[in-house]
Scaffold this motif. Structure first.
Motif, short mmCIF file in Angstrom:
data_model
loop_
_atom_site.label_atom_id
_atom_site.label_comp_id
_atom_site.label_asym_id
_atom_site.label_seq_id
_atom_site.Cartn_x
_atom_site.Cartn_y
_atom_site.Cartn_z
N ILE A 128 0.85 -1.19 0.00
CA ILE A 128 0.00 0.00 0.00
C ILE A 128 0.88 1.24 0.00
CG2 ILE A 128 -1.80 1.25 1.25
CD1 ILE A 128 -2.51 -1.48 2.58
N ASN A 129 0.81 2.03 -1.07
CA ASN A 129 1.61 3.26 -1.18
C ASN A 129 3.09 2.99 -0.91
OD1 ASN A 129 -0.38 5.23 -1.89
ND2 ASN A 129 -1.16 5.13 0.21
N GLY A 130 3.59 1.88 -1.44
CA GLY A 130 4.97 1.49 -1.15
C GLY A 130 5.86 1.45 -2.37
N TRP A 131 6.99 0.74 -2.24
CA TRP A 131 7.99 0.68 -3.30
C TRP A 131 8.87 -0.55 -3.10
CZ3 TRP A 131 7.63 4.41 0.51
CH2 TRP A 131 8.56 4.33 1.56
N LEU A 132 9.49 -0.99 -4.19
CA LEU A 132 10.50 -2.04 -4.11
C LEU A 132 11.75 -1.44 -3.47
CD1 LEU A 132 10.26 -3.85 -7.55
CD2 LEU A 132 9.91 -4.92 -5.31
N PRO A 133 12.32 -2.09 -2.45
CA PRO A 133 13.51 -1.53 -1.82
C PRO A 133 14.75 -1.73 -2.68
CG PRO A 133 13.03 -3.65 -0.86
CD PRO A 133 11.89 -3.36 -1.82
#
Length: 259
Positions: A176-181
């Motif tokens: 949710i509202n994130g990104w691949l690190p």
């Protein structure tokens, strides 16, 4: 919505059995003989375990056991502690700082890890998360093949990293509202990862992590053959009721449909 659902209590327990502080959500009218899906909840930067477990009733009162974990590091905002963080490894893309080259030789690193016992942040995080899952499974009836990682913001980066590193241990990921690190290869275990289900939900007006970044992550994962569902919403970086409704529907579909 019925008044009994509005007023029904839910149970919340904070424990200290593992290396990560945690809180648990027990479904309303918990049935010990029923194997519940487990949602491992990972908060955004500046949040904590209580914040995430309090969101569970908005998702569902009855369908899931929730295990909410606290990030291991304090988050600092304007020089003051402001909730918790998962560490620099999971920083927002625009805040990532390139790691300096290690001055130690490979032999020195191995010696430091094995002999001196110097902890690695990622290893400690993984150990803490898996320890908390084991403790929850001892305390509550959880379906071993229906364990999902659900992360918001920085927590979504954690969910991606752990699920893509250990895909056989999880049924899916909700980002949710994130990104691949950064700092790891998301498709290193490509064959095993193709059985992992992923749902990405993102705010169209998210100024912290533009929706274009989320779409780019989705393209990367789909290029590897992963099954990724994506939905954007007319909102910024906050959780909204339509988001949670779609997450609930997606989870229920994957828990009830055998593919």
């Amino acid at each position: 919505m019925s008044s009994d659902r509005l007023n029904a209590p839910f149970h919340e327990t904070t424990t200290g059995t593992g290396s990560l502080e945690e809180a648990r959500f027990v479904p309303q009218r918990y049935e010990p003989n029923y194997p519940y899906p487990l949602l491992v909840l990972l908060h955004a930067r500046g949040g904590d375990e209580q914040q995430m477990v309090r969101s569970m009733p908005a998702l569902s009162w009855r369908n899931y056991v929730g295990l909410s974990l606290r990030g291991p590091e304090p988050a600092i905002k304007r020089g003051r502690a402001d909730g918790f963080s998962w560490g620099a490894e999971f920083a927002r893309p625009d805040r990532r700082v390139p790691r300096p080259f290690a001055s130690l030789s490979e032999a020195d690193i191995v010696r430091q890890r094995l002999i001196e016992g110097a902890p690695d942040a990622i290893d400690s995080l993984e150990d803490g998360l898996f320890s908390s899952i084991r403790q929850t499974r001892r305390a509550l009836h959880v379906h071993s093949e229906r364990i999902f990682l659900v992360g918001c913001g920085e927590g979504a980066a954690v969910a991606y990293r752990i699920a893509l590193s250990y895909p056989e241990r999880f049924a899916g990921v909700v980002a949710i509202n994130g990104w691949l690190p950064g700092g790891f290869r998301p498709l290193a275990r490509l064959k095993a990862c193709r059985d992992l289900r992923i749902l990405v939900v993102h705010g169209e007006w998210n100024a912290r992590v533009p929706v274009q970044s989320a779409r780019r992550d989705v393209r990367v994962l789909r290029a590897g053959g992963l099954r990724v569902a994506f939905q954007s919403y007319p909102c910024a970086h906050r959780l909204t009721s339509p988001m949670l409704a779609d997450v609930d529907t997606w989870l229920i579909n994957h828990c009830t449909n055998e593919e």
